[in-house]
Design a protein around this motif. Structure first.
Motif: not given
Length: 398
Positions: A11-14, A96-97, A198-201, A286-290
């Motif tokens: 949720a934080a990522a999207f 990220e930018s 990709f992140l969740h898995a 900015a944290i979850t994308a990288p």
């Protein structure tokens, strides 16, 4: 076993500056007439993220690793690797930018140091948090930021004195035409984010044994449904706020300075709340994308997916540095976010099709392989997004 909160990280990522911008423009320009696209996106996100989570729990590997393992031919493995590095690694460096700029715009409303300075400070903060390698700390910070976003955007909506009847009537008269298709794709693209799969898995990929797998999947389903529902509610509140402030009003929404634009309409305090929400949205992404890019690229290259490993750190650090450099240079990507999210919506079916194939072909899944219902829902999501993308392409030639 500590309670997993990976759904809240998704949720934080999207919910990033892209979501705030897209949802604000949707509400300002179309009111609640496009909320159907948001509701579809929320359900579709739950369906696809459930598949990604089941894959991670059942196999103990991330999506990128599973895609690589599925490709038996060396040339196909190389193709998957290149696609993941290009779409997730390089793509997230570009996003990220925007994430850092969005958070910087929010903070600049409190102290006018310039968005470039704030972007640099936020980049340093993100690096310090990620460098700890402490997953639970990162998880806790992101969950807190999600709830801050929920609180501030709800309070901002209250300032607008919402017209519930008007919202309901517009919800019952959905729109889809040449004028709305880009925004519809943007709403889908900003909610169903391919890199979140990709992140969740990867976040739930642990060495579960026996009955632990079934319990972990049940817990993940419940928690993800609640967390993604909260994320969807935040987006809906942003649409409603912009609708009440700008729809059929004399004022115009300017995406490069949304907080200040709301000030004369909602009052000084509401503008500050909106700025705080934009900051929280930017910092979470900015944290979850990288983090997502590091998991995906390490998985594709068969490197160790560990928060403290040097390859993992090198990837997310390169993405943050790239984002800071672009944002600090004064480039403001917010004006292009809607287009980027629409492109994300077109890219989504490609990733979703690969996920569906893995969920049916991977023998390690066993009893957790996709059933008829999951496959039908997944195919429905892919079909709807493909049809919308084709409609968009067709509208360009009109």
């Amino acid at each position: 076993m500590a309670k997993d909160k990976s759904g809240y990280i998704i949720a934080a990522a999207f919910i990033g500056p892209g979501t705030v911008t897209t949802a604000s423009l949707a509400g300002a320009n179309f009111g609640f007439h496009l909320v159907w696209a948001l509701l579809f996106s929320i359900v579709a996100t739950m369906v696809l993220q459930d598949m990604a989570a089941r894959l991670g729990v059942a196999t103990g590997k991330g999506l990128a690793s599973n895609l690589r393992d599925m490709a038996t031919a060396p040339w196909l493995q190389k193709l998957f690797t290149l696609l993941i590095i290009a779409a997730i690694g390089i793509g997230n460096a570009a996003y990220e930018s925007g994430n850092l700029t969005g958070a910087a715009i929010g903070l600049n409303a409190f102290a006018d140091l310039g968005t470039g300075t704030w972007a640099l400070l936020l980049g340093v903060l993100a690096v310090m948090l990620m460098w700890t390698g402490r997953y639970r700390l990162i998880e806790t910070v992101l969950v807190v930021l999600v709830f801050i976003m929920a609180l501030v955007f709800v309070l901002t909506l209250i300032f607008t004195k919402p017209d519930w009847q008007a919202m309901f009537l517009q919800l019952l008269s959905p729109q889809l035409d040449v004028d709305t298709i880009t925004m519809v794709l943007a709403l889908i693209g900003t909610t169903i984010v391919p890199y979140n799969l990709f992140l969740h898995a990867s976040l739930v990929a642990k060495n579960y044994q026996g009955a632990e797998k079934a319990a972990a999947i049940r817990a993940s389903r419940r928690q993800s449904a609640i967390a993604i529902g909260v994320g969807g509610l935040i987006t809906l509140v942003i649409v409603a706020t912009a609708m009440m402030a700008f729809f059929h009003q004399a004022a115009t929404m300017d995406v490069t300075n949304m907080g200040n634009q709301l000030s004369p309409v909602l009052g000084e305090w509401a503008q500050w709340l909106f700025a705080m929400g934009l900051f929280a949205a930017g910092l979470t992404s900015a944290i979850t994308a990288p983090l997502a890019a590091a998991f995906a690229v390490c998985g594709a290259l068969n490197l160790k997916e560990d928060l403290t490993s040097w390859p993992f750190r090198a990837i997310w650090l390169a993405i943050i540095i790239t984002g800071v450099a672009i944002a600090a240079a004064g480039f403001k990507p917010l004006a292009a976010i809607v287009f980027a999210q629409a492109a994300n919506g077109v890219l989504l079916p490609v990733i979703a099709v690969f996920l569906l194939i893995v969920m049916n072909k991977n023998k390690q899944l066993g009893a957790f392989r996709n059933g008829t219902t999951s496959n039908l829902l997944g195919l429905l999501v892919v079909t709807v997004v493909v049809c919308l993308g084709l409609y968009k392409l067709g509208s360009l030639s009109i």
